[in-house]
Write a protein that holds these residues in place. Structure first.
Motif, mmCIF file in Angstrom:
data_model
loop_
_atom_site.group_PDB
_atom_site.id
_atom_site.type_symbol
_atom_site.label_atom_id
_atom_site.label_comp_id
_atom_site.label_asym_id
_atom_site.label_seq_id
_atom_site.Cartn_x
_atom_site.Cartn_y
_atom_site.Cartn_z
ATOM 1 N N SER A 161 0.841 -1.189 0.000
ATOM 2 C CA SER A 161 0.000 0.000 0.000
ATOM 3 C C SER A 161 0.884 1.250 0.000
ATOM 4 O O SER A 161 2.012 1.231 0.516
ATOM 5 N N GLY A 288 -8.147 8.801 1.774
ATOM 6 C CA GLY A 288 -9.171 8.584 2.782
ATOM 7 C C GLY A 288 -10.471 8.062 2.190
ATOM 8 O O GLY A 288 -11.118 7.181 2.768
ATOM 9 N N ALA A 291 -10.029 4.368 1.326
ATOM 10 C CA ALA A 291 -10.065 3.545 2.539
ATOM 11 C C ALA A 291 -11.489 3.400 3.058
ATOM 12 O O ALA A 291 -11.925 2.299 3.426
ATOM 13 N N GLY A 310 -12.663 0.365 12.023
ATOM 14 C CA GLY A 310 -12.369 1.025 10.759
ATOM 15 C C GLY A 310 -12.937 2.431 10.691
ATOM 16 O O GLY A 310 -12.250 3.375 10.282
ATOM 17 N N ILE A 314 -10.640 5.835 10.575
ATOM 18 C CA ILE A 314 -10.555 6.590 9.322
ATOM 19 C C ILE A 314 -11.405 7.858 9.343
ATOM 20 O O ILE A 314 -10.922 8.948 9.018
ATOM 21 N N PHE A 325 -3.249 10.361 5.611
ATOM 22 C CA PHE A 325 -4.272 9.344 5.335
ATOM 23 C C PHE A 325 -3.686 8.042 4.770
ATOM 24 O O PHE A 325 -4.143 6.953 5.138
ATOM 25 N N TYR A 328 -2.414 6.135 7.727
ATOM 26 C CA TYR A 328 -3.523 5.741 8.592
ATOM 27 C C TYR A 328 -4.204 4.498 8.006
ATOM 28 O O TYR A 328 -4.478 3.525 8.709
ATOM 29 N N ALA A 329 -4.489 4.572 6.701
ATOM 30 C CA ALA A 329 -5.144 3.440 6.040
ATOM 31 C C ALA A 329 -4.245 2.213 6.057
ATOM 32 O O ALA A 329 -4.716 1.080 6.194
ATOM 33 N N CYS A 332 -4.669 0.009 9.077
ATOM 34 C CA CYS A 332 -6.053 -0.369 9.386
ATOM 35 C C CYS A 332 -6.370 -1.699 8.709
ATOM 36 O O CYS A 332 -6.739 -1.738 7.521
ATOM 37 N N VAL A 335 -9.469 -2.517 6.315
ATOM 38 C CA VAL A 335 -9.430 -2.004 4.941
ATOM 39 C C VAL A 335 -8.900 -3.086 4.002
ATOM 40 O O VAL A 335 -9.472 -3.343 2.931
#
Length: 377
Positions: A161, A288, A291, A310, A314, A325, A328-329, A332, A335
């Protein structure tokens, strides 16, 4: 008995060999090890080759952005002494201080120093190994929910990612991935004390780590396990947050300075997105949206706790600050659980094409973040 058969019998009975085989099959299957190794070689080589080509010290490359703050905190603690202007041209902007950062990661850097390792080395090792463990835990969760194919592809997409560049840098996202995925796996196994402990550690790593405890407590309450169970899960994380706020009050006089000091960093939210300059804020917004879309696509198949986690992880950033973002994603796991489930139903051509696009985005993010310093991770 032939020598070859004797050797095979010895190997089969060896506790070390059998342990390694069990780890490869159950804890670290091929998709986990493959995605981790391939992605870290991919990112690290870009950073190393790019740093050497541009004559940038490698320590500076791998500790860019927040990494410098974590090294400073690990060396000298939380202090006003190294406050710097957020924008020298804007005297009305507050100064940047260490106080928005939480202590778990710099504490590990400092402890490693006592073992004879440099803080920088410890940070790199922690980031890389945390991703490996986080991938293994994510694989176990997704495999139990959606099957091996979905779990395998969830790991590949997580490792490649765009935000995964920070797993090769001095950032605590690897710890957050381990704590969040580990907490939900422990919850599935009925090990509530371990789940609440991991949730508390997530809170100690970053304030948004509280989302882990809130989601676990919410799931316990929704599933009918009672208010008392929910409070027991949530309590350690709240205690951690209160103790940390108390410590900050003792040294600064302000228990909420970890919230207020964040104002020194220019944030992009839905309220000022249209007035933002350049394309970078829109890239953060798009990350964002992607996600959140993936979370909604997996909404009907994922447990309540995953959904809550989630959303809590987010959604608030759209209003509080969208810069970051992609990372962050990248921490997670629901996701990527959703993404793995979605692509498992598609053709191999589609899967590899999408993975290739993600790898290209990761390469671009790595160059912009670690070498050109144009994008904030």
């Amino acid at each position: 008995m032939k020598p070859s058969r004797m050797l095979a019998a010895v190997v089969e009975r060896s506790p070390w060999i059998s342990t390694i085989g069990w780890l490869r099959e159950h804890a670290f299957p091929a998709a986990v090890l493959g995605s981790w190794l391939a992605s870290r070689l991919f990112v690290d080589l870009i950073l190393v080759i790019g740093g050497l080509a541009r004559s940038i010290p490698l320590k500076q490359v791998f500790s860019a952005w927040d990494g410098n703050w974590y090294l400073l905190i690990a060396r000298e603690g939380f202090t006003w002494a190294h406050a710097i202007p957020a924008d020298p041209a804007d005297l009305h902007m507050p100064v940047q201080t260490p106080f928005p950062f939480f202590p778990l990661f710099p504490l590990l850097l400092a402890l490693g120093r006592h073992l004879g390792l440099s803080r920088f080395t410890v940070g790199l090792v922690v980031g890389h190994l945390a991703l490996l463990v986080g991938l293994a835990l994510t694989h176990a969760l997704v495999r139990r929910l959606s099957g091996k194919t979905a779990a395998d592809w969830a790991c590949w997409f997580l490792a490649f990612s765009p935000g995964s560049v920070v797993y090769s840098m001095l950032y605590p996202e690897g710890l957050l991935l381990v704590c969040s995925s580990g907490a939900f796996l422990a919850r599935w196994q009925g090990r509530w004390r371990l789940a609440s402990l991991l949730a508390a550690l997530a809170t100690l790593a970053r304030p948004n780590g509280l989302a882990v405890a809130l989601a676990l407590a919410g799931e316990a309450f929704i599933s009918g396990e009672g208010r008392r169970r929910a409070l027991r899960i949530l309590a350690p994380s709240l205690v951690v947050l209160l103790l940390w706020s108390g410590y900050l009050m003792a040294i600064t006089g302000n228990p909420l300075i970890w919230v207020q000091a964040k104002q020194a960093w220019r944030e992009v939210t839905l309220f000022n997105l249209l007035s933002s300059v350049g394309g970078f804020p829109w890239i953060q917004f798009a990350a964002g949206v992607v996600a959140l879309t993936l979370l909604l696509l997996g909404w009907s198949t994922q447990p309540w706790g995953w959904r809550l986690f989630g959303l809590l992880w987010i959604a608030p950033s759209f209003l509080l600050g969208m810069v970051g973002f992609p990372r962050y994603a990248g921490a997670c796991f629901p996701v990527f659980a959703s993404l793995g489930d979605q692509v498992a139903r598609r053709t191999l051509f589609f899967r590899f094409t999408l993975l290739g696009l993600s790898a290209a985005a990761l390469a671009l993010q790595t160059v912009q973040v670690g070498l050109l310093l144009r994008w904030i991770p």
